[in-house]
Design a protein around this motif. Sequence first.
Motif, PDB file in Angstrom:
ATOM      1  N   LEU A 145      -1.214  11.658   3.514  1.00  0.00           N
ATOM      2  CA  LEU A 145      -1.565  10.279   3.515  1.00  0.00           C
ATOM      3  C   LEU A 145      -2.210   9.496   2.251  1.00  0.00           C
ATOM      4  N   HIS A 152      -1.762   0.903  -1.831  1.00  0.00           N
ATOM      5  CA  HIS A 152      -3.034   0.640  -0.939  1.00  0.00           C
ATOM      6  C   HIS A 152      -4.133   1.667  -1.701  1.00  0.00           C
ATOM      7  N   SER A 160      -9.993   7.272   6.038  1.00  0.00           N
ATOM      8  CA  SER A 160      -9.422   8.663   6.155  1.00  0.00           C
ATOM      9  C   SER A 160      -9.608   9.426   4.908  1.00  0.00           C
ATOM     10  N   PHE A 162      -7.705   2.070   7.453  1.00  0.00           N
ATOM     11  CA  PHE A 162      -7.546   3.384   7.946  1.00  0.00           C
ATOM     12  C   PHE A 162      -7.465   4.385   6.902  1.00  0.00           C
ATOM     13  N   SER A 163      -6.617   3.999   5.803  1.00  0.00           N
ATOM     14  CA  SER A 163      -6.417   4.792   4.631  1.00  0.00           C
ATOM     15  C   SER A 163      -7.411   4.890   3.853  1.00  0.00           C
ATOM     16  N   ALA A 200      -4.172  -1.205   8.252  1.00  0.00           N
ATOM     17  CA  ALA A 200      -3.496   0.060   7.400  1.00  0.00           C
ATOM     18  C   ALA A 200      -4.467   0.513   6.311  1.00  0.00           C
ATOM     19  N   TYR A 237       2.153  13.244   9.789  1.00  0.00           N
ATOM     20  CA  TYR A 237       1.836  12.975   8.552  1.00  0.00           C
ATOM     21  C   TYR A 237       3.002  13.664   7.685  1.00  0.00           C
ATOM     22  N   GLY A 289       2.576   9.825   6.947  1.00  0.00           N
ATOM     23  CA  GLY A 289       1.367   9.144   6.741  1.00  0.00           C
ATOM     24  C   GLY A 289       0.641   9.103   7.991  1.00  0.00           C
ATOM     25  N   THR A 291      -4.291   2.520  16.966  1.00  0.00           N
ATOM     26  CA  THR A 291      -2.941   3.103  16.692  1.00  0.00           C
ATOM     27  C   THR A 291      -2.092   3.182  18.102  1.00  0.00           C
ATOM     28  N   TYR A 335      -1.147   5.571   9.428  1.00  0.00           N
ATOM     29  CA  TYR A 335      -1.202   4.542   8.334  1.00  0.00           C
ATOM     30  C   TYR A 335       0.272   3.863   8.659  1.00  0.00           C
ATOM     31  N   ALA A 339      -0.201   6.087   0.982  1.00  0.00           N
ATOM     32  CA  ALA A 339      -0.948   4.846   0.657  1.00  0.00           C
ATOM     33  C   ALA A 339      -0.623   4.383  -0.582  1.00  0.00           C
TER      34      ALA A 339
END
Length: 491
Positions: free
Chosen positions: A331, A340, A120, A116-117, A113, A244, A98, A393, A101, A335
């Motif tokens: 990702l 999320h 992204s 970001f997800s 987090a 990732y 990920g 990050t 994340y 997530a």
Amino acid sequence: MGEGSITKRKGVKNGDSQSIQSQASSTMQLKKQVGLLTAISLIVGTIIGSGIFISPKAVLSNTGAVGPCLIIWAVCGVIGMLGALCFAELGTMITKSGGEYPYLMEAFGPIPAFLFSWSSIIVIKPSSFAIICLSFAEYASAPFYPGCKPPVAVIKCLAAAAVLTITLVNCLSVKLASYLQNFLTVAKLIIIVIIVVSGIVLMIQGKTQNFTNSFEGSTITAGGIGLALYNGLWAYDGWNQLNYITEELKNPYRNLPLAIILGLPLVMACYLLVNIAYYTVMTPTELLQSPAVAVTFGDRVLYPASWMVPLFVAFSTLGSANGTCFTAGRLSYVAGREGHMLKFLSYISIKRLTPMPAMMFYGFIGMIYIIPADINTLINYFSFAVWSFYGLTIAGLIVMRFTRKDLKRPITVPIGIPILMVLVSVYLVLAPIIDKPEWAYLYCVIFILSGLLVYFPFVHIKVKWAQKITKPITMYIQLLMEVVPAEESKG
């Protein structure tokens, strides 16, 4: 965000369905199928894509001369290497897929987090996918329209076909995607070698006039350097791709840092030598006027074999698109697993052992970005957003040196490196805004923060009516794709 799973499957008796579902769920997870060679191919193959064939013009236009242009390319390589070393420490300390994340989750909690997800999955990763596929389409169609730019409709249709094909391959098999990545990486190294060797031969023959007084006419400003770095770093983007897929990497403690140490210097050398080769046959003015830099180079140097350039450049961009799709889909998967994103994004195909729903969702969003795409604008705002999260990050790495001393650290980089990278990130985010403010940067920030309007009702509070909507969707996806929840890999 979504909950629920099927209680029946086709061909299964009612009494047995729950036990089979339970057995599948308890054993299904992504397998460690990515070795060192594929890891290096993913780094090299994802980084070397469209950037080296698009960005030279933008880097030159923001620096104004050959000398500072080459310096920017070298600086971007060093920044990529230092950033990759910071991510190597993070990836061996927190061995979850990920990318940024799980690191943001561990360092700062769920809200950064999630933001970001959110950013992204909806914008950063699919827009990058779209840029690469549009670049593929431009080069693939160039030989059929000599002397003029291909029609926009043709470019967009080819790009859409590339998105569909790559998404399908990554849905079908991890091994198939890995084999394709290895093949395309070899193909792109062939065109890089052809360009570099041609440039060396021309320099031996005395074609060095563009390197004399190479700093004359340079236009250096803080914002200009920032935008030049954006475009150079866009070409280097991908140095964090292995983070990732950490859960699918064989022996990550060894292979993650080793792939970085072997892959990044190779890319940096290729980029510098390719740019030098360009300037052996084109003046700065000619390079800026070229519709496709590598094609112009091939027409002047390799004729009558110039057709090889757009063909191998198309292979190169496809390899970058495949690597981006392979990693970015994870990702969405992670997530979804953390709650999320929609729950079904974390489900794995029973037959294929791939995160099929996540990959298809990623391909669908990428397809949308092909419609309005303006490549240079997308690159600038993509870079603004992505370096905001890179900086955050790496700041998390510094924070965890003090707050999470208990975590095992097979790799520990000197503290000065992450501090320097945070300062670089701050410069890259602020310099273009200060030098040339634009509303689009504000819109980008507003979109990132708008994720809070999704987070609090749907993730934090988990309103019941949302679960009533997502539960039947999740059940339908399970029946349609034959996917089940994954068992989280232990890091």
